[in-house]
Design a protein around this motif. Sequence first.
Motif, PDB file in Angstrom:
ATOM      1  N   ILE A 123     -21.476 -54.961   1.473  1.00  0.00           N
ATOM      2  CA  ILE A 123     -22.160 -54.212   2.525  1.00  0.00           C
ATOM      3  C   ILE A 123     -23.567 -53.815   2.072  1.00  0.00           C
ATOM      4  O   ILE A 123     -23.859 -53.799   0.884  1.00  0.00           O
ATOM      5  CB  ILE A 123     -21.365 -52.957   2.947  1.00  0.00           C
ATOM      6  N   GLY A 124     -24.410 -53.503   3.012  1.00  0.00           N
ATOM      7  CA  GLY A 124     -25.794 -53.175   2.709  1.00  0.00           C
ATOM      8  C   GLY A 124     -25.959 -51.919   1.868  1.00  0.00           C
ATOM      9  O   GLY A 124     -25.170 -50.981   1.971  1.00  0.00           O
ATOM     10  N   LEU A 164     -20.598 -44.989   3.719  1.00  0.00           N
ATOM     11  CA  LEU A 164     -20.751 -46.434   3.513  1.00  0.00           C
ATOM     12  C   LEU A 164     -21.221 -47.153   4.772  1.00  0.00           C
ATOM     13  O   LEU A 164     -21.782 -48.253   4.689  1.00  0.00           O
ATOM     14  CB  LEU A 164     -19.422 -47.040   3.049  1.00  0.00           C
ATOM     15  N   SER A 165     -21.000 -46.550   5.934  1.00  0.00           N
ATOM     16  CA  SER A 165     -21.306 -47.234   7.193  1.00  0.00           C
ATOM     17  C   SER A 165     -22.782 -47.224   7.560  1.00  0.00           C
ATOM     18  O   SER A 165     -23.178 -47.893   8.517  1.00  0.00           O
ATOM     19  CB  SER A 165     -20.491 -46.615   8.335  1.00  0.00           C
ATOM     20  N   ALA A 166     -23.608 -46.492   6.824  1.00  0.00           N
ATOM     21  CA  ALA A 166     -25.042 -46.489   7.111  1.00  0.00           C
ATOM     22  C   ALA A 166     -25.602 -47.902   6.986  1.00  0.00           C
ATOM     23  O   ALA A 166     -25.432 -48.558   5.957  1.00  0.00           O
ATOM     24  CB  ALA A 166     -25.765 -45.547   6.159  1.00  0.00           C
ATOM     25  N   ALA A 206     -25.794 -47.368  11.452  1.00  0.00           N
ATOM     26  CA  ALA A 206     -27.095 -46.862  11.827  1.00  0.00           C
ATOM     27  C   ALA A 206     -28.159 -47.913  11.698  1.00  0.00           C
ATOM     28  O   ALA A 206     -28.095 -48.804  10.876  1.00  0.00           O
ATOM     29  CB  ALA A 206     -27.471 -45.671  10.956  1.00  0.00           C
ATOM     30  N   SER A 207     -29.196 -47.794  12.530  1.00  0.00           N
ATOM     31  CA  SER A 207     -30.404 -48.574  12.401  1.00  0.00           C
ATOM     32  C   SER A 207     -31.510 -47.785  13.064  1.00  0.00           C
ATOM     33  O   SER A 207     -31.265 -46.762  13.693  1.00  0.00           O
ATOM     34  CB  SER A 207     -30.238 -49.950  13.066  1.00  0.00           C
ATOM     35  N   THR A 208     -32.749 -48.254  12.959  1.00  0.00           N
ATOM     36  CA  THR A 208     -33.855 -47.504  13.512  1.00  0.00           C
ATOM     37  C   THR A 208     -33.739 -47.430  15.021  1.00  0.00           C
ATOM     38  O   THR A 208     -33.610 -48.461  15.698  1.00  0.00           O
ATOM     39  CB  THR A 208     -35.193 -48.176  13.148  1.00  0.00           C
ATOM     40  N   PRO A 209     -33.747 -46.228  15.609  1.00  0.00           N
ATOM     41  CA  PRO A 209     -33.595 -46.100  17.054  1.00  0.00           C
ATOM     42  C   PRO A 209     -34.718 -46.814  17.799  1.00  0.00           C
ATOM     43  O   PRO A 209     -35.865 -46.829  17.366  1.00  0.00           O
ATOM     44  CB  PRO A 209     -33.664 -44.578  17.283  1.00  0.00           C
ATOM     45  N   ARG A 267     -25.549 -50.570  -3.908  1.00  0.00           N
ATOM     46  CA  ARG A 267     -25.798 -49.893  -5.189  1.00  0.00           C
ATOM     47  C   ARG A 267     -26.065 -48.402  -4.981  1.00  0.00           C
ATOM     48  O   ARG A 267     -25.507 -47.560  -5.675  1.00  0.00           O
ATOM     49  CB  ARG A 267     -26.981 -50.543  -5.917  1.00  0.00           C
ATOM     50  N   ALA A 268     -26.923 -48.083  -4.034  1.00  0.00           N
ATOM     51  CA  ALA A 268     -27.217 -46.681  -3.746  1.00  0.00           C
ATOM     52  C   ALA A 268     -25.970 -45.969  -3.222  1.00  0.00           C
ATOM     53  O   ALA A 268     -25.697 -44.814  -3.569  1.00  0.00           O
ATOM     54  CB  ALA A 268     -28.345 -46.575  -2.730  1.00  0.00           C
ATOM     55  N   LYS A 269     -25.193 -46.667  -2.423  1.00  0.00           N
ATOM     56  CA  LYS A 269     -23.983 -46.067  -1.861  1.00  0.00           C
ATOM     57  C   LYS A 269     -22.934 -45.797  -2.936  1.00  0.00           C
ATOM     58  O   LYS A 269     -22.238 -44.777  -2.885  1.00  0.00           O
ATOM     59  CB  LYS A 269     -23.414 -46.960  -0.758  1.00  0.00           C
ATOM     60  N   SER A 270     -22.826 -46.700  -3.889  1.00  0.00           N
ATOM     61  CA  SER A 270     -21.853 -46.478  -4.969  1.00  0.00           C
ATOM     62  C   SER A 270     -22.243 -45.256  -5.792  1.00  0.00           C
ATOM     63  O   SER A 270     -21.386 -44.450  -6.185  1.00  0.00           O
ATOM     64  CB  SER A 270     -21.727 -47.719  -5.856  1.00  0.00           C
ATOM     65  N   ARG A 271     -23.553 -45.076  -6.025  1.00  0.00           N
ATOM     66  CA  ARG A 271     -24.023 -43.886  -6.737  1.00  0.00           C
ATOM     67  C   ARG A 271     -23.710 -42.622  -5.941  1.00  0.00           C
ATOM     68  O   ARG A 271     -23.247 -41.622  -6.501  1.00  0.00           O
ATOM     69  CB  ARG A 271     -25.534 -43.978  -6.992  1.00  0.00           C
TER      70      ARG A 271
END
Length: 226
Positions: free
Chosen positions: A93-94, A52-54, A2-5, A97-101
């Motif tokens: 990946i980007g 994780l793909s975000a 994902a990214s900003t449309p 840290r937030a994704k691991s939580r």
Amino acid sequence: MASTPSKPNKKTPAMTLAEVRKFIKLLAKANPDAKSELNYTTPYTLLVAVVLSAQATDASVNKATEKLFSIASTPKAMIALGEEGVASYINSIGLWRAKSRNVIALSQQLLDIHHGEVPGEREALEALPGVGRKTANVVLNIAFNQSTMAVDTHIFRLGNRTGLAIGKNPLEVEKALIKRIPKEYLRESHHWLILHGRYVCKARKPECWRCPATQVCHYSNKNLVP
């Protein structure tokens, strides 16, 4: 994923329903075996991979999850690995840290509320940490064979650029696609459209000379020569 449309091309007129059908059929013929490029083996590993793909490429996620899923492919195993353990596998990946939580939190919620199973209902999926509408749509489409449409930046751009589905935001485009694409093509259209947007109808320079549906597309500034 994902990214900003990007902003929609307001000058592109909407396709007719007949043109929508023809456009989708041409994409289907060109790529009949289209499927997700994320690697997964179960609804749970699919869910984690999509989370994780975000704001990360599928290739980068697959590289990280190859080792992660060999160690932890269930909610219980993921929780045993712990937040720092998950982080050690996905720190390439980007937003890792937030994704691991989120991965630990959603795994715990799956155990606490859903007996360790991934639910097949939108409301339950969207209640999980790190899971929004788009992620829920992907999981419902792939793991539960539901006719959902996950609108990422590629599908948002393609829908507006071609006239397939005009909308100011991803939700408007999603609703337009669901309404306009013939029901018998809807579930698989998610894959046809995202791959077409990713590899052919690119953001900066659409490769219209490679597009099997260029004659149906309403985009006015086509690149017909490589």
